[in-house]
Design an enzyme around this catalytic site. Structure first.
Site, short mmCIF file in Angstrom:
data_model
loop_
_atom_site.label_atom_id
_atom_site.label_comp_id
_atom_site.label_asym_id
_atom_site.label_seq_id
_atom_site.Cartn_x
_atom_site.Cartn_y
_atom_site.Cartn_z
N ARG A 10 57.65 43.39 13.96
CA ARG A 10 58.48 42.31 13.41
C ARG A 10 59.01 42.67 12.02
O ARG A 10 60.12 42.30 11.65
CB ARG A 10 57.68 41.00 13.34
CG ARG A 10 57.37 40.40 14.69
CD ARG A 10 56.59 39.09 14.54
NE ARG A 10 57.36 38.09 13.82
CZ ARG A 10 58.23 37.25 14.37
NH1 ARG A 10 58.46 37.28 15.67
NH2 ARG A 10 58.88 36.38 13.63
N GLU A 18 80.14 21.43 9.19
CA GLU A 18 80.46 21.89 10.54
C GLU A 18 79.39 22.90 10.95
O GLU A 18 78.97 23.73 10.13
CB GLU A 18 81.83 22.58 10.55
CG GLU A 18 82.98 21.67 10.19
CD GLU A 18 83.21 20.57 11.22
OE1 GLU A 18 82.97 20.80 12.42
OE2 GLU A 18 83.62 19.47 10.80
N ASP A 69 68.21 33.44 11.64
CA ASP A 69 67.07 33.45 12.56
C ASP A 69 67.21 34.57 13.59
O ASP A 69 68.32 34.95 13.96
CB ASP A 69 66.99 32.08 13.26
CG ASP A 69 65.67 31.90 13.99
OD1 ASP A 69 64.67 32.54 13.61
OD2 ASP A 69 65.64 31.10 14.96
N SER A 104 65.88 23.03 11.55
CA SER A 104 64.63 23.59 11.00
C SER A 104 64.46 23.30 9.50
O SER A 104 64.13 24.19 8.71
CB SER A 104 64.55 25.10 11.28
OG SER A 104 64.56 25.35 12.66
N ASN A 131 57.49 28.44 7.20
CA ASN A 131 57.25 29.86 7.51
C ASN A 131 56.02 30.38 6.77
O ASN A 131 55.44 31.40 7.16
CB ASN A 131 58.44 30.73 7.12
CG ASN A 131 59.66 30.55 7.99
OD1 ASN A 131 60.80 30.70 7.53
ND2 ASN A 131 59.47 30.23 9.26
N SER A 144 61.41 29.49 5.10
CA SER A 144 61.18 28.05 5.00
C SER A 144 59.78 27.79 4.47
O SER A 144 58.90 28.67 4.52
CB SER A 144 61.35 27.38 6.37
OG SER A 144 60.28 27.72 7.23
N HIS A 165 62.69 42.26 10.07
CA HIS A 165 62.98 41.64 8.77
C HIS A 165 63.74 42.61 7.87
O HIS A 165 64.62 42.20 7.12
CB HIS A 165 61.69 41.17 8.11
CG HIS A 165 61.05 40.01 8.82
ND1 HIS A 165 61.76 38.91 9.21
CD2 HIS A 165 59.77 39.79 9.22
CE1 HIS A 165 60.96 38.05 9.83
NE2 HIS A 165 59.74 38.56 9.85
C1 IPE Z 1 64.35 28.94 10.39
O1 IPE Z 1 63.83 29.84 11.33
C2 IPE Z 1 64.00 29.39 9.01
C3 IPE Z 1 64.67 30.60 8.57
C4 IPE Z 1 65.60 31.25 9.22
C5 IPE Z 1 64.27 31.08 7.27
P1 IPE Z 1 62.44 29.57 12.06
O2 IPE Z 1 62.21 30.70 12.98
O3 IPE Z 1 61.38 29.28 11.07
O4 IPE Z 1 62.78 28.23 12.86
P2 IPE Z 1 62.02 27.55 14.07
O5 IPE Z 1 60.54 27.65 13.80
O6 IPE Z 1 62.39 28.31 15.29
O7 IPE Z 1 62.53 26.15 14.10
C1 IPE Z 2 64.07 34.60 10.72
O1 IPE Z 2 63.62 35.37 11.78
C2 IPE Z 2 63.50 35.02 9.41
C3 IPE Z 2 62.38 34.18 8.94
C4 IPE Z 2 62.10 33.00 9.42
C5 IPE Z 2 61.55 34.70 7.87
P1 IPE Z 2 62.28 35.02 12.57
O2 IPE Z 2 61.15 35.74 11.92
O3 IPE Z 2 62.10 33.57 12.72
O4 IPE Z 2 62.62 35.69 13.95
P2 IPE Z 2 62.29 35.11 15.39
O5 IPE Z 2 62.83 33.72 15.46
O6 IPE Z 2 60.80 35.16 15.54
O7 IPE Z 2 63.00 36.03 16.32
MG MG Z 3 62.70 32.21 14.15
#
Ligand code: IPE
Ligand code: IPE
Ligand code: MG
Length: 227
Positions: free
Chosen positions: A27, A194, A14, A183, A62, A59, A31
């Site tokens: 963004r 752990e 994340d 999540s 997502n 997810s 990625h």
């Molecule tokens: C968790 O990250 C999913 C992945 C890293 C693929 P999210 O950014 O989706 O989690 P939330 O929404 O903050 O819980």
């Molecule tokens: C995790 O990074 C990757 C995916 C969930 C695809 P995020 O895209 O959730 O990044 P933040 O949490 O917005 O920084």
């Molecule tokens: Mg995130």
């Protein structure tokens, strides 16, 4: 004494978006940086003796992000599978995907299936990518499968109905990006995992940070309910 290496490490990757935002980048750049980090980190984990590396890449939830972000992610997945299936095959790493591939574009899921097929004979490690994955969805699917079969289950036979049937439960789950939550990741499988939470955004989580998480894990006392 030699350090205890977790056999199965899972990572909730994340923080890509916030990493990019802090640098005034789109963004999608976060990625991309995350994808590069993921490739190097999984190589590093296997070189440290980890046998199973499971990475939460996307997810099920997502998938309701804006179209533009999803398109950028799917382009990266395309690129990743096109380039890396052969590299993983060469390294002897088997690639496996968990999640609902019905939720992603058909050409990407075709590449995913082809990558799994191409790396099937690998014996030097298993790299599992969770894409379109949801722990609750996975459990509900397994329950429905048991009902369909008309079978009563126990914990062992239930585990065998999950997409992780061939994987041991994760010993260590690392989450980067400051948040301290699961999540919807590996809800059943994390019963005795752990947890290690890092403040760093995923693109900034280095191999040395990974080693720190492993060292932290090695110092823990896993009691499994016993004394
Ligand atoms: C968790 O990250 C999913 C992945 C890293 C693929 P999210 O950014 O989706 O989690 P939330 O929404 O903050 O819980
Ligand atoms: C995790 O990074 C990757 C995916 C969930 C695809 P995020 O895209 O959730 O990044 P933040 O949490 O917005 O920084
Ligand atoms: Mg995130």
């Amino acid at each position: 004494m030699e350090e205890l290496i977790p056999r199965h490490v899972a990572v909730i990757m994340d923080g890509n978006g916030r990493w990019a935002k802090k640098r005034l980048l789109p963004r999608s750049a976060g990625h991309r940086a995350g994808m590069n980090r993921m490739i190097s980190l999984s190589d590093h984990a296997f070189s440290r003796g980890v046998e199973f590396m499971t990475l939460y890449a996307l997810s099920a939830e997502n998938l309701s992000r804006p179209r533009e972000e999803l398109d950028a992610l799917f382009s990266l997945f395309r690129e990743y599978f096109l380039k890396n299936a052969a590299i993983l095959e060469q390294k002897g790493v088997r690639m496996k995907i968990i999640g609902d591939l019905g939720l992603i574009p058909a050409d990407v899921s075709d590449l995913v299936r082809a990558g799994e097929e191409q790396t099937r004979a690998g014996t030097k490690g298993t790299l599992t990518l969770a894409i379109g994955y949801g722990g609750r969805q996975e459990i509900v699917r397994a329950v429905n499968e048991a009902v369909r079969r008309g079978e009563e289950v126990d914990a062992g036979s239930f585990s065998a109905l999950l997409s992780t049937a061939e994987l041991p439960d994760p010993d260590l789950i690392i989450r980067t990006g400051k948040e301290k939550r699961i999540s919807n990741f590996l809800l059943w499988q994390c019963a005795y995992s752990e947890f290690y939470f890092s403040e760093k955004m995923f693109p900034a989580f280095t191999n040395a940070d990974f080693d720190r998480a492993v060292a932290d894990f090695a110092a823990r006392d896993r009691r499994y309910g016993k004394i």
